[in-house]
Design a protein around this motif. Structure first.
Motif, PDB file in Angstrom:
ATOM      1  N   LEU A 499       0.847  -1.208   0.000  1.00 25.11           N
ATOM      2  CA  LEU A 499       0.000   0.000   0.000  1.00 25.11           C
ATOM      3  C   LEU A 499       0.879   1.255   0.000  1.00 25.11           C
ATOM      4  N   LEU A 500       1.880   1.276   0.857  1.00 25.40           N
ATOM      5  CA  LEU A 500       2.744   2.454   0.971  1.00 25.40           C
ATOM      6  C   LEU A 500       3.607   2.617  -0.276  1.00 25.40           C
ATOM      7  N   ARG A 501       4.156   1.504  -0.774  1.00 21.38           N
ATOM      8  CA  ARG A 501       5.011   1.582  -1.966  1.00 21.38           C
ATOM      9  C   ARG A 501       4.206   2.034  -3.181  1.00 21.38           C
ATOM     10  N   ASP A 502       2.895   1.701  -3.198  1.00 14.73           N
ATOM     11  CA  ASP A 502       2.058   2.103  -4.339  1.00 14.73           C
ATOM     12  C   ASP A 502       1.483   3.506  -4.163  1.00 14.73           C
ATOM     13  N   GLY A 503       1.973   4.235  -3.180  1.00 18.45           N
ATOM     14  CA  GLY A 503       1.539   5.632  -3.052  1.00 18.45           C
ATOM     15  C   GLY A 503       0.420   5.838  -2.052  1.00 18.45           C
ATOM     16  N   GLY A 504       0.001   4.791  -1.366  1.00 23.39           N
ATOM     17  CA  GLY A 504      -1.056   4.946  -0.371  1.00 23.39           C
ATOM     18  C   GLY A 504      -0.490   5.357   0.981  1.00 23.39           C
ATOM     19  N   ALA A 505      -1.377   5.432   1.974  1.00 28.82           N
ATOM     20  CA  ALA A 505      -0.944   5.829   3.322  1.00 28.82           C
ATOM     21  C   ALA A 505      -1.882   5.225   4.352  1.00 28.82           C
ATOM     22  N   LEU A 506      -1.363   5.109   5.573  1.00 31.09           N
ATOM     23  CA  LEU A 506      -2.202   4.662   6.698  1.00 31.09           C
ATOM     24  C   LEU A 506      -2.375   5.828   7.651  1.00 31.09           C
ATOM     25  N   LEU A 507      -3.621   6.107   8.014  1.00 31.61           N
ATOM     26  CA  LEU A 507      -3.863   7.101   9.059  1.00 31.61           C
ATOM     27  C   LEU A 507      -4.004   6.327  10.365  1.00 31.61           C
ATOM     28  N   LEU A 508      -3.075   6.594  11.302  1.00 30.09           N
ATOM     29  CA  LEU A 508      -3.002   5.797  12.533  1.00 30.09           C
ATOM     30  C   LEU A 508      -3.360   6.634  13.747  1.00 30.09           C
ATOM     31  N   ARG A 509      -4.117   6.029  14.641  1.00 27.91           N
ATOM     32  CA  ARG A 509      -4.455   6.698  15.895  1.00 27.91           C
ATOM     33  C   ARG A 509      -3.231   6.687  16.818  1.00 27.91           C
ATOM     34  N   PRO A 510      -3.230   7.511  17.838  1.00 30.31           N
ATOM     35  CA  PRO A 510      -2.073   7.506  18.748  1.00 30.31           C
ATOM     36  C   PRO A 510      -1.865   6.172  19.468  1.00 30.31           C
ATOM     37  N   ASP A 511      -2.902   5.332  19.516  1.00 26.54           N
ATOM     38  CA  ASP A 511      -2.715   4.020  20.153  1.00 26.54           C
ATOM     39  C   ASP A 511      -2.322   2.945  19.141  1.00 26.54           C
ATOM     40  N   GLY A 512      -2.014   3.364  17.909  1.00 25.77           N
ATOM     41  CA  GLY A 512      -1.518   2.409  16.924  1.00 25.77           C
ATOM     42  C   GLY A 512      -2.608   1.672  16.174  1.00 25.77           C
ATOM     43  N   HIS A 513      -3.869   1.963  16.463  1.00 22.17           N
ATOM     44  CA  HIS A 513      -4.954   1.352  15.698  1.00 22.17           C
ATOM     45  C   HIS A 513      -5.190   2.184  14.427  1.00 22.17           C
ATOM     46  N   ILE A 514      -5.659   1.497  13.396  1.00 12.86           N
ATOM     47  CA  ILE A 514      -5.801   2.148  12.086  1.00 12.86           C
ATOM     48  C   ILE A 514      -7.091   2.968  12.048  1.00 12.86           C
ATOM     49  N   ALA A 515      -6.953   4.255  11.708  1.00  7.40           N
ATOM     50  CA  ALA A 515      -8.152   5.093  11.549  1.00  7.40           C
ATOM     51  C   ALA A 515      -8.653   4.961  10.111  1.00  7.40           C
ATOM     52  N   ALA A 516      -7.733   4.904   9.142  1.00  6.59           N
ATOM     53  CA  ALA A 516      -8.141   4.734   7.737  1.00  6.59           C
ATOM     54  C   ALA A 516      -6.947   4.259   6.916  1.00  6.59           C
ATOM     55  N   ALA A 517      -7.225   3.401   5.936  1.00  5.18           N
ATOM     56  CA  ALA A 517      -6.196   3.005   4.965  1.00  5.18           C
ATOM     57  C   ALA A 517      -6.542   3.728   3.667  1.00  5.18           C
ATOM     58  N   LEU A 518      -5.643   4.572   3.198  1.00  5.75           N
ATOM     59  CA  LEU A 518      -5.934   5.457   2.061  1.00  5.75           C
ATOM     60  C   LEU A 518      -5.132   4.984   0.853  1.00  5.75           C
ATOM     61  N   THR A 519      -5.815   4.700  -0.238  1.00  8.53           N
ATOM     62  CA  THR A 519      -5.071   4.150  -1.376  1.00  8.53           C
ATOM     63  C   THR A 519      -4.397   5.235  -2.221  1.00  8.53           C
ATOM     64  N   ARG A 520      -5.025   6.402  -2.346  1.00  8.85           N
ATOM     65  CA  ARG A 520      -4.373   7.486  -3.099  1.00  8.85           C
ATOM     66  C   ARG A 520      -4.839   8.835  -2.568  1.00  8.85           C
ATOM     67  N   ARG A 521      -4.076   9.878  -2.954  1.00 13.94           N
ATOM     68  CA  ARG A 521      -4.412  11.222  -2.459  1.00 13.94           C
ATOM     69  C   ARG A 521      -5.517  11.820  -3.302  1.00 13.94           C
ATOM     70  N   ASP A 522      -6.746  11.548  -2.949  1.00 10.75           N
ATOM     71  CA  ASP A 522      -7.834  12.145  -3.724  1.00 10.75           C
ATOM     72  C   ASP A 522      -8.962  12.553  -2.773  1.00 10.75           C
ATOM     73  N   ASP A 523     -10.050  13.011  -3.343  1.00 12.34           N
ATOM     74  CA  ASP A 523     -11.149  13.513  -2.504  1.00 12.34           C
ATOM     75  C   ASP A 523     -11.760  12.393  -1.665  1.00 12.34           C
ATOM     76  N   THR A 524     -11.782  11.190  -2.248  1.00 12.22           N
ATOM     77  CA  THR A 524     -12.343  10.064  -1.491  1.00 12.22           C
ATOM     78  C   THR A 524     -11.515   9.835  -0.236  1.00 12.22           C
ATOM     79  N   ALA A 525     -10.193   9.873  -0.406  1.00 15.16           N
ATOM     80  CA  ALA A 525      -9.308   9.663   0.745  1.00 15.16           C
ATOM     81  C   ALA A 525      -9.513  10.773   1.768  1.00 15.16           C
ATOM     82  N   ARG A 526      -9.661  11.996   1.296  1.00 20.71           N
ATOM     83  CA  ARG A 526      -9.844  13.104   2.232  1.00 20.71           C
ATOM     84  C   ARG A 526     -11.135  12.922   3.034  1.00 20.71           C
TER      85      ARG A 526
END
Ligand SMILES: Cc1cc2nc3c(=O)[nH]c(=O)nc-3n(C[C@H](O)[C@H](O)[C@H](O)COP(=O)(O)OP(=O)(O)OC[C@H]3O[C@@H](n4cnc5c(N)ncnc54)[C@H](O)[C@@H]3O)c2cc1C
Length: 545
Positions: A499-526
């Motif tokens: 996911l990261l190598r393909d340009g995506g990102a993980l939004l992580l909470r301070p406790d390390g749990h995933i808030a969102a897995a974002l595949t690309r920088r677009d309006d859907t991700a926002r």
């Protein structure tokens, strides 16, 4: 200066709460009624990987803890015996036997450490932190709350006084005075069966050398019970299995306890010194509410499990971890107070899942003891009975091996338990803990869990994408952008790497749990990221066009 938090109870969960708040720069006063923390029978022994990850991130020396634990890895199991020196009917591991063939699920594998040793480590660490003040011999009596804070009434050896804090955290154990004062009830089974913990000192190393274990279940009907080996050379607990109708606390004199232990060992040629005899009631309960305005319940104050499964203390540590960053964000004005509602919404269902598993484990043992009672009625089991016992023991695997339960719960929403309680399956779904993997970078071995910021949200992306994601996330509330180092070399495949190598990102909470897995920088991700943050009380800082 940041407002402070009152913590009632200086047991393991209260101390962990104070340490986690201090790491976020917040002061606390720990009110502990014992003076000093008196010696007590060891209770918990299993610290599971998730709890140890939290300890590690909080700055505790997990390697030193491992060195103190009384067992090597080969002892991380439960054995089923006629008597401690008798026939073995099976062995069940605490750690998956195939662990070596697949990626390690955690940087900190399970360890067995007697609770008093763990509490000493927490206490010594807490005493080094200037944010924490510990008042021993002080007991909570009551409290009142208003819109600004909580004022607790406290009895010290000298006088009664009041103390204020922005919030109060009740970590005062199963018979919580705070819970009672707040009128919060418990749901579930308050009295499953009376138990008695006999803590004794003995050197049994020679007797168990060839059969190391942490737990020994004694199946001979004349000695039904369990040994916990905290340190085979010194510290043991025996809990006889007593039918409620036969239970009389007064029977458990030192002489009677010694005789029971000798019978369960299978010889009286062992020197046994009784240290504590502690009666307790096995319960399976979860508090109706985890909160009353500015007061929160954590640990055994919030839930009481049968010890079958080793989940009580571990669940408490995770409660504190879930609550600490939320209190910090609200006290600093970074998040709306709604964030605090998510504590109960997330942790109460996890406690219900863990209660159900602990209760299931406890109830299932009845079948094993009944079978053993018949098979061993005359001392020796027939070949058929031995085979039946071995078969039955195998069906108890999930009692001891609960890696799925320990690491695989998800805050969703909705909150979910693992598909398989025994086995952890890494996941990038919102609510799951970000999977761990070891990687080498700049000559250092690091865990992916080390990339999480403990106080802010972390947007984790690939190194090449950092500039793009940094600009994109400028308007996300309370988020830092962190990239995976460009030289990161993984020791085994990591689920998020593609996911990261393909340009995506993980939004992580301070406790390390995933808030969102974002595949690309677009309006859907926002929209995904905004929604995940807003659901927790973090408002987008963007002003609408
Ligand atoms: C035999 C046995 C084996 C177990 N094994 C495991 C295991 O392997 N793994 C696991 O995770 N769990 C295990 N547990 C459960 C574990 O021991 C508890 O879940 C754990 O102690 C809970 O910690 P706590 O800090 O919430 O509460 P406690 O340890 O009970 O601490 C509460 C503290 O609050 C203080 N206090 C109480 N009232 C007041 C007051 N009015 N004012 C001020 N202070 C107050 C008390 O003095 C105490 O120090 C086991 C339990 C038993 C009985």
């Amino acid at each position: 200066m940041n407002p402070r938090v009152l913590i009632v109870g200086g047991g393991p969960v209260g101390l962990m709460m104070a340490i986690l708040l201090a790491r976020l720069g917040h002061r606390s006063i720990v009110i502990e009624k014992k003076l000093p923390r008196q010696s007590s029978a060891p209770k918990a022994h299993v610290l599971n990987p998730r709890s140890l990850e939290i300890c590690r991130a909080a700055g505790l020396d997990v390697q030193a803890m491992r060195a103190l634990a009384g067992h090597g890895d080969e002892g991380n199991c439960a054995r089923f015996m006629s008597l401690l020196t008798g026939t073995e009917f099976g062995m069940l591991p605490f750690i998956a036997a195939d662990a070596s063939g697949r990626a390690e699920p955690s940087p900190t594998p399970l360890l067995n450490l007697a609770q008093p040793l763990f509490e000493d480590i927490l206490l010594r660490h807490a005493q080094t932190l200037p944010e924490i003040e510990i008042r021993r011999g002080h007991a909570f009596l009551g409290c009142r709350q208003d819109t600004d804070g909580v004022t607790a009434e406290i009895a010290s050896p000298q006088a009664r006084y009041s103390e204020t804090g922005a919030f109060l955290v009740a970590a005062d154990g199963a018979n919580s005075a705070v819970r009672e004062f707040l009128g919060i009830g418990m749901d579930g089974m308050p009295a499953i069966r009376p138990r008695i913990t006999i803590h004794f000192e003995a050197d049994l190393r020679a007797l168990v050398r060839d059969r190391p274990a942490v737990l020994y279940w004694i199946l001979d009907p004349r000695a039904h019970g369990t040994f916990i080996a905290y340190d085979a050379g010194h510290t043991w607990v025996y809990t006889p299995r007593v039918a409620p109708e036969d239970y009389d606390r007064n029977d458990y004199t030192e002489a009677h306890c010694t005789a029971l232990i000798h019978r369960a060992i299978g010889t009286d040629a062992v020197d046994v010194r009784i240290r504590h005899v502690v009666p307790w009631m096995m319960a399976a309960q979860v508090a109706d509410r985890y909160r009353s305005d500015r007061c929160f319940l954590v640990g055994d104050a919030a839930h009481r499990f049968p010890p079958t499964g080793g989940l009580g203390l571990n669940t408490g540590i995770q409660d504190a971890h879930n609550l600490a960053w939320k209190l910090a964000a609200v006290m600093e004005g970074r998040a709306a107070a709604d964030l605090l509602a998510s504590y109960e919404a997330e942790r109460r269902p996890v406690a219900q899942i863990n209660t159900a598993q602990s209760l299931h484990n406890a109830q299932k043992l009845t079948g094993l003891f009944d079978l053993a009672g018949r098979a061993l009625a005359n001392g020796e089991a027939s070949a058929d009975d031995r085979a039946a016992l071995r078969e039955e023991v195998e069906t108890h695997r999930e009692h001891f091996l609960s890696e799925g339960l320990q690491l695989g719960f998800s805050y969703g929403p909705p909150v979910r338990g693992p598909a398989d309680p025994q086995r952890y399956t890494p996941s990038l779904e919102p609510g799951a803990r970000m999977p761990h993997a070891w990687f080498l970078s700049g000559g250092l071995r690091r865990s992916t869990l080390d990339l999480v910021d403990p106080s802010r949200f972390t947007l984790l992306c690939g190194a090449a994408q950092r500039a793009g994601w940094s600009a994109w996330m400028d308007e996300l509330a309370d988020t830092l952008c962190v990239s995976l180092p460009s030289d990161a070399r993984f020791e085994s495949p990591w689920l998020a790497e593609p996911l990261l190598r393909d340009g995506g990102a993980l939004l992580l909470r301070p406790d390390g749990h995933i808030a969102a897995a974002l595949t690309r920088r677009d309006d859907t991700a926002r929209a995904q990221a905004d929604e995940a943050l807003a659901a927790l009380g973090f408002r987008p800082i963007r002003t609408p066009a």
